[in-house]
Design a protein around this motif. Structure first.
Motif, PDB file in Angstrom:
ATOM      1  N   MET A 183    -120.720 -26.502 -32.491  1.00 56.13           N
ATOM      2  CA  MET A 183    -120.701 -27.097 -33.641  1.00 56.13           C
ATOM      3  C   MET A 183    -120.923 -26.184 -35.082  1.00 56.13           C
ATOM      4  SD  MET A 183    -118.703 -29.811 -34.090  1.00 56.13           S
ATOM      5  CE  MET A 183    -119.274 -30.099 -35.678  1.00 56.13           C
ATOM      6  N   PRO A 184    -122.183 -25.252 -34.971  1.00 56.96           N
ATOM      7  CA  PRO A 184    -122.539 -24.428 -35.935  1.00 56.96           C
ATOM      8  C   PRO A 184    -121.451 -23.573 -36.275  1.00 56.96           C
ATOM      9  CG  PRO A 184    -124.307 -24.586 -34.399  1.00 56.96           C
ATOM     10  CD  PRO A 184    -123.176 -25.431 -33.592  1.00 56.96           C
ATOM     11  N   PHE A 185    -120.563 -22.853 -35.414  1.00 61.48           N
ATOM     12  CA  PHE A 185    -119.768 -22.228 -35.665  1.00 61.48           C
ATOM     13  C   PHE A 185    -118.635 -22.736 -36.391  1.00 61.48           C
ATOM     14  CE2 PHE A 185    -121.459 -20.257 -31.864  1.00 61.48           C
ATOM     15  CZ  PHE A 185    -121.603 -19.014 -32.392  1.00 61.48           C
ATOM     16  N   LEU A 186    -118.194 -23.684 -35.987  1.00 62.86           N
ATOM     17  CA  LEU A 186    -117.063 -24.912 -36.736  1.00 62.86           C
ATOM     18  C   LEU A 186    -117.491 -24.870 -38.102  1.00 62.86           C
ATOM     19  CD1 LEU A 186    -114.544 -26.281 -36.703  1.00 62.86           C
ATOM     20  CD2 LEU A 186    -115.455 -28.251 -35.847  1.00 62.86           C
ATOM     21  N   HIS A 187    -118.755 -25.567 -38.353  1.00 58.30           N
ATOM     22  CA  HIS A 187    -119.160 -25.938 -39.753  1.00 58.30           C
ATOM     23  C   HIS A 187    -119.256 -24.423 -40.702  1.00 58.30           C
ATOM     24  CE1 HIS A 187    -120.225 -30.044 -39.661  1.00 58.30           C
ATOM     25  NE2 HIS A 187    -120.860 -29.998 -38.480  1.00 58.30           N
ATOM     26  N   ARG A 188    -119.705 -23.391 -40.151  1.00 53.97           N
ATOM     27  CA  ARG A 188    -119.480 -22.177 -40.755  1.00 53.97           C
ATOM     28  C   ARG A 188    -117.979 -21.711 -41.018  1.00 53.97           C
ATOM     29  NH1 ARG A 188    -121.701 -19.695 -44.872  1.00 53.97           N
ATOM     30  NH2 ARG A 188    -121.737 -17.321 -44.461  1.00 53.97           N
ATOM     31  N   HIS A 189    -117.205 -21.931 -40.128  1.00 60.97           N
ATOM     32  CA  HIS A 189    -115.871 -21.639 -40.304  1.00 60.97           C
ATOM     33  C   HIS A 189    -115.122 -22.670 -41.485  1.00 60.97           C
ATOM     34  CE1 HIS A 189    -111.936 -20.631 -37.508  1.00 60.97           C
ATOM     35  NE2 HIS A 189    -111.908 -20.123 -38.822  1.00 60.97           N
ATOM     36  N   ILE A 190    -115.478 -23.725 -41.526  1.00 62.91           N
ATOM     37  CA  ILE A 190    -114.938 -24.527 -42.556  1.00 62.91           C
ATOM     38  C   ILE A 190    -115.445 -23.911 -44.074  1.00 62.91           C
ATOM     39  CG2 ILE A 190    -115.176 -26.792 -43.650  1.00 62.91           C
ATOM     40  CD1 ILE A 190    -115.028 -28.009 -40.576  1.00 62.91           C
ATOM     41  N   ALA A 191    -116.804 -23.631 -43.782  1.00 64.03           N
ATOM     42  CA  ALA A 191    -117.454 -23.202 -45.240  1.00 64.03           C
ATOM     43  C   ALA A 191    -116.838 -21.799 -45.653  1.00 64.03           C
ATOM     44  CB  ALA A 191    -118.794 -23.150 -45.041  1.00 64.03           C
ATOM     45  N   LEU A 192    -116.473 -20.838 -44.725  1.00 64.13           N
ATOM     46  CA  LEU A 192    -115.936 -19.553 -45.132  1.00 64.13           C
ATOM     47  C   LEU A 192    -114.368 -19.674 -45.432  1.00 64.13           C
ATOM     48  CD1 LEU A 192    -117.349 -17.481 -42.175  1.00 64.13           C
ATOM     49  CD2 LEU A 192    -117.989 -17.594 -44.853  1.00 64.13           C
ATOM     50  N   ALA A 193    -113.800 -20.743 -44.820  1.00 64.60           N
ATOM     51  CA  ALA A 193    -112.298 -20.941 -44.947  1.00 64.60           C
ATOM     52  C   ALA A 193    -112.350 -21.409 -46.470  1.00 64.60           C
ATOM     53  CB  ALA A 193    -111.630 -21.667 -44.054  1.00 64.60           C
ATOM     54  N   ASP A 194    -113.086 -22.424 -46.715  1.00 66.02           N
ATOM     55  CA  ASP A 194    -113.241 -23.247 -47.963  1.00 66.02           C
ATOM     56  C   ASP A 194    -111.956 -23.934 -48.380  1.00 66.02           C
ATOM     57  OD1 ASP A 194    -114.473 -24.449 -50.073  1.00 66.02           O
ATOM     58  OD2 ASP A 194    -114.083 -22.516 -51.413  1.00 66.02           O
ATOM     59  N   PRO A 195    -111.254 -24.887 -47.540  1.00 65.23           N
ATOM     60  CA  PRO A 195    -110.097 -25.527 -48.048  1.00 65.23           C
ATOM     61  C   PRO A 195    -110.473 -26.854 -48.783  1.00 65.23           C
ATOM     62  CG  PRO A 195    -110.931 -26.454 -45.741  1.00 65.23           C
ATOM     63  CD  PRO A 195    -111.922 -25.259 -46.158  1.00 65.23           C
ATOM     64  N   ASP A 196    -109.394 -27.067 -49.420  1.00 59.44           N
ATOM     65  CA  ASP A 196    -109.585 -28.255 -50.323  1.00 59.44           C
ATOM     66  C   ASP A 196    -109.757 -29.737 -49.394  1.00 59.44           C
ATOM     67  OD1 ASP A 196    -109.296 -26.722 -52.800  1.00 59.44           O
ATOM     68  OD2 ASP A 196    -107.287 -27.326 -52.953  1.00 59.44           O
TER      69      ASP A 196
END
Length: 264
Positions: A183-196
């Motif tokens: 999960m830490p990788f997924l949350h960081r993935h979302i933060a870096l991709a920064d979708p709407d």
């Protein structure tokens, strides 16, 4: 001891081995003699050397290695990733998920980084493991048709990843401990991709990002995950098994299109 001819067939070799066991043979003879006394002396010398090191346990017993918290290490690695390439590298360094040892590929992402829509699936299947990309099998082909129906595509306007980057054996459901450590990788993935906004596809994704299961009840209702609007939807693999559910999915796709227009 009787030498085994290299032309001996399997059955004869098996019978010979059984005969030797009945005669009391309990150890194979190697090419060179083994000095058991020297081996024991070497073992005692290694224990004595360990006992001299600072922090050795009383009596020279080896000090046990401290247990590693895989979730804490995942948080540290994920936090240190400054961009998506760095995050992929952090996942490649992470050695605490047993799925990694049985998978062929790290399935990181596909599509357009920075796209307004980010899809989060569950875990790679066989085709994804072979190609190293998410949603490339039959479910992926259906997903592409679903996106095209509302004017989206992974080539131009969608970014795609999974909760798990490695394929579970026999496509089994991910275990809670596997989800927790990744999960830490997924949350960081979302933060870096920064979708709407996020599209959460399937039960595993709903459990990971919403803390709830029951995708047939959750689907179609906008909520929030990772600090942004999120829409739970049925996984395309579910639709392949239950084509009657495509009507509900079409309604969800129209809701996604309307949300994007509203955020413009």
């Amino acid at each position: 001891m009787m030498a085994m001819d290299q032309g001996l067939d399997w059955y004869a070799a098996k019978a010979l081995l059984e005969w030797q066991m009945e005669m009391g043979v309990d150890e194979a003879i190697v090419d060179a003699p083994v000095d058991r006394f020297a081996a024991e002396a070497e073992l005692k010398a290694r224990h004595a050397e360990r006992a001299k090191k600072p922090g050795a346990a009383p009596g020279g017993a080896p000090v046990p290695e401290p247990e590693v918290d895989p979730v804490a290490e995942a948080r540290m690695l994920a936090k240190g990733a400054a961009d998506l390439d760095g995050l992929r590298g952090a996942l490649e360094q992470f050695e605490h998920c047993a799925l990694k040892r049985g998978a062929r590929s790290l399935v990181f992402a596909d599509g357009v980084p920075g796209a307004r829509v980010m899809l989060v699936g569950e875990a790679p299947g066989r085709d994804e493991d072979l190609q190293g990309k998410p949603f490339v099998g039959r479910a992926g082909q259906l997903l592409d048709k679903m996106l095209a129906a509302i004017g989206l595509s992974r080539a131009e306007s969608v970014y795609i990843t999974n909760v798990l980057p490695w394929r579970p054996p026999q496509n089994r459901d991910p275990r809670p401990d596997e989800i927790a450590m990744l999960m830490p990788f997924l949350h960081r993935h979302i933060a870096l991709a920064d979708p709407d906004l996020l599209v959460i596809m399937g039960n595993t994704s709903a459990q990971a990002l919403l803390g709830r299961r029951g995708i047939t009840r959750l689907r179609g209702t906008w909520t929030e995950a990772a600090d942004r609007p999120a829409l739970p939807m049925l996984h395309p693999a579910y639709l392949l098994r239950n084509p009657q559910a495509k009507r509900e999915t079409w309604a969800d796709l129209l809701s996604l299109r309307a949300k994007l227009k509203g955020l413009s």
